[in-house]
Design an enzyme around this catalytic site. Structure first.
Site, PDB file in Angstrom:
ATOM      1  N   CYS A   1      -5.617 -11.190  -0.741  1.00 40.60           N
ATOM      2  CA  CYS A   1      -4.867 -10.466  -1.776  1.00 40.60           C
ATOM      3  C   CYS A   1      -5.702 -10.290  -3.044  1.00 40.60           C
ATOM      4  O   CYS A   1      -6.656  -9.537  -3.043  1.00 40.60           O
ATOM      5  CB  CYS A   1      -3.537 -11.167  -2.035  1.00 40.60           C
ATOM      6  SG  CYS A   1      -2.383 -10.157  -2.974  1.00 40.60           S
TER       7      CYS A   1
ATOM      8  N   HIS B   1      -1.033 -11.960   3.325  1.00 39.29           N
ATOM      9  CA  HIS B   1      -1.257 -13.394   3.096  1.00 39.29           C
ATOM     10  C   HIS B   1      -1.139 -14.228   4.373  1.00 39.29           C
ATOM     11  O   HIS B   1      -0.022 -14.614   4.741  1.00 39.29           O
ATOM     12  CB  HIS B   1      -0.208 -13.918   2.109  1.00 39.29           C
ATOM     13  CG  HIS B   1      -0.421 -13.494   0.698  1.00 39.29           C
ATOM     14  ND1 HIS B   1      -1.105 -14.257  -0.220  1.00 39.29           N
ATOM     15  CD2 HIS B   1      -0.038 -12.377   0.042  1.00 39.29           C
ATOM     16  CE1 HIS B   1      -1.132 -13.633  -1.385  1.00 39.29           C
ATOM     17  NE2 HIS B   1      -0.494 -12.486  -1.255  1.00 39.29           N
TER      18      HIS B   1
ATOM     19  N   GLU C   1      -1.856 -17.312   4.694  1.00 38.26           N
ATOM     20  CA  GLU C   1      -1.387 -18.666   4.349  1.00 38.26           C
ATOM     21  C   GLU C   1       0.136 -18.707   4.191  1.00 38.26           C
ATOM     22  O   GLU C   1       0.725 -19.773   4.177  1.00 38.26           O
ATOM     23  CB  GLU C   1      -2.107 -19.184   3.089  1.00 38.26           C
ATOM     24  CG  GLU C   1      -1.571 -18.731   1.735  1.00 38.26           C
ATOM     25  CD  GLU C   1      -1.937 -17.303   1.365  1.00 38.26           C
ATOM     26  OE1 GLU C   1      -2.355 -16.527   2.233  1.00 38.26           O
ATOM     27  OE2 GLU C   1      -1.776 -16.945   0.176  1.00 38.26           O
TER      28      GLU C   1
END
Lengths: 80, 292
Positions: free
Chosen positions: B118, B253, B255
């Site tokens: 990002c 993302h 994660e």
């Protein structure tokens, strides 16, 4: 010396902020609005008496940080 | 924290091996470093969030000083570094360039991996590390692409479907096949844009060099416009790697899709403890293990 450095989008690059501002202005009844585009202005005070040298330095600032040459161009307007 | 959870944390801490050290770089305004560190630690390697200043400032306590060369992987995490002032990622990138340019170039040239998620992708782009066409100059002098303001002029924050298209160059997606994954996006500036005059040539190079990694698709796996492509990216690009495959940037993302319970369909669709995001971090670790 003080310069205003204008960062704007190159011709042909979409300006979503300008477009949505235009839409909102129309909604508010400003029917005559034909186009809205955005710019960013940095007012830079620089400790230099030679305008040529100062301008060279500001060009470097634009190239290194203030503008991304892929979609942006810059111009300098001297205030004092 | 409940007792069970505490024990789990302790077990997790005890199995962390320090042979691999990952640095998650932060400055003011980054905000995804904790989840990113957690992802690596969950997979059993040492990871820590370090402030950029810990790498160069002489105002730092000795025990907090760090050297880039001590790490075998770097992540630029998501967030709003330096408030996204000037342009997203521009200030973080300027600070890195001013103090760590040579170190970072060596890091890339020595085959170590760098991941940008990002805002981290925006930083890698502003650094000239992506698209990264030149193997001998891993950081281009000036940016060659930009992540421009989304066409919608909105902060697009939701799940996105990504088709994995890399054929083996990108070391971060080795554990992924030709599949579609769902990672969330959360950004206002994510539209991949190349110089207008070079757009076709750049796209061809990215394809020929196998640098294309993820592209936005719809639920039928077809390339589609808004809202599937959340920002208006050219060629529906969500993530690309450099010509060596060891620098990777993506807007979505991974994660935030790391654990099964991150998934939208949890627990209806639970097949594993982990989500698909884990594969990105696992691939990075597998690669580093082979490097050593």
């Amino acid at each position: 010396m003080i310069a205003d450095v204008y960062i704007e989008l190159k011709e042909g690059v979409t300006d979503p902020e300008g477009e949505s501002t235009k839409k909102a202005l129309k909604l508010l009844g400003f029917e005559n609005v034909k186009n809205v585009s955005t710019r960013k202005v940095f007012r830079i005070e620089i400790d230099e008496n030679d305008r040529g040298k100062a301008e060279e330095e500001i060009v470097q600032m634009c190239e290194k940080l203030l503008a991304n040459p892929v979609i942006q161009k810059y111009s300098i307007k001297w205030i004092s | 924290m409940q007792k069970g959870e505490m024990q789990k944390e302790e077990i997790q801490e005890s199995r962390i091996q320090e042979d691999i050290k990952i640095a998650v770089l932060r400055i003011e305004g980054t905000n995804c470093e904790d989840e990113t560190v957690r992802a690596f630690r969950e997979l059993g390697v040492f990871a820590e969030a370090i402030h950029l200043k810990q790498l160069y400032s002489d105002m730092i306590r000795d025990d907090e000083k760090r050297r880039l060369a001590d790490y075998s992987g770097i992540v630029f995490p998501g967030g709003f570094s330096a408030g996204d002032y000037v342009r997203a990622g521009a200030i973080f990138s300027a600070r890195v360039k001013s103090v760590l340019r040579k170190d970072l170039e060596d890091f890339i040239m020595n085959d170590y991996p760098i991941l940008g998620i990002c805002n981290g992708f925006q930083i890698l782009v502003e650094l000239g590390a992506l698209p990264g066409f030149d193997e001998d100059r891993p950081l281009a002098e000036t940016p060659e692409m930009v992540l421009a303001i989304n066409n919608s002029n909105r902060f697009e924050c939701r799940q996105s479907l990504l088709k994995h298209e890399n054929k083996g160059k990108c070391i971060f997606t080795k554990n992924l096949g030709e599949q579609i994954v769902m990672f969330p996006v959360a950004h206002a500036e994510g539209k991949v844009t190349f110089p207008a005059s070079a757009e076709k040539a750049y796209l061809e190079r990215l394809i020929d060099n196998d640098q294309m990694v993820f592209r936005y698709v719809n639920e039928d796996g077809e390339y589609a416009g808004y809202p599937w492509n959340p920002n208006g990216s050219v060629y529906n690009i969500a993530g690309i790697c450099n010509v060596k495959g060891n620098v990777f940037g993506l807007m979505p993302h991974p994660e935030r899709a790391f654990f099964a319970w991150n998934h939208l369909d949890y627990p209806r669709n639970e097949i594993d403890d982990y989500g698909e995001g884990r594969l990105i971090f696992q691939s990075m670790i597998d690669y580093i293990r082979k490097l050593k």
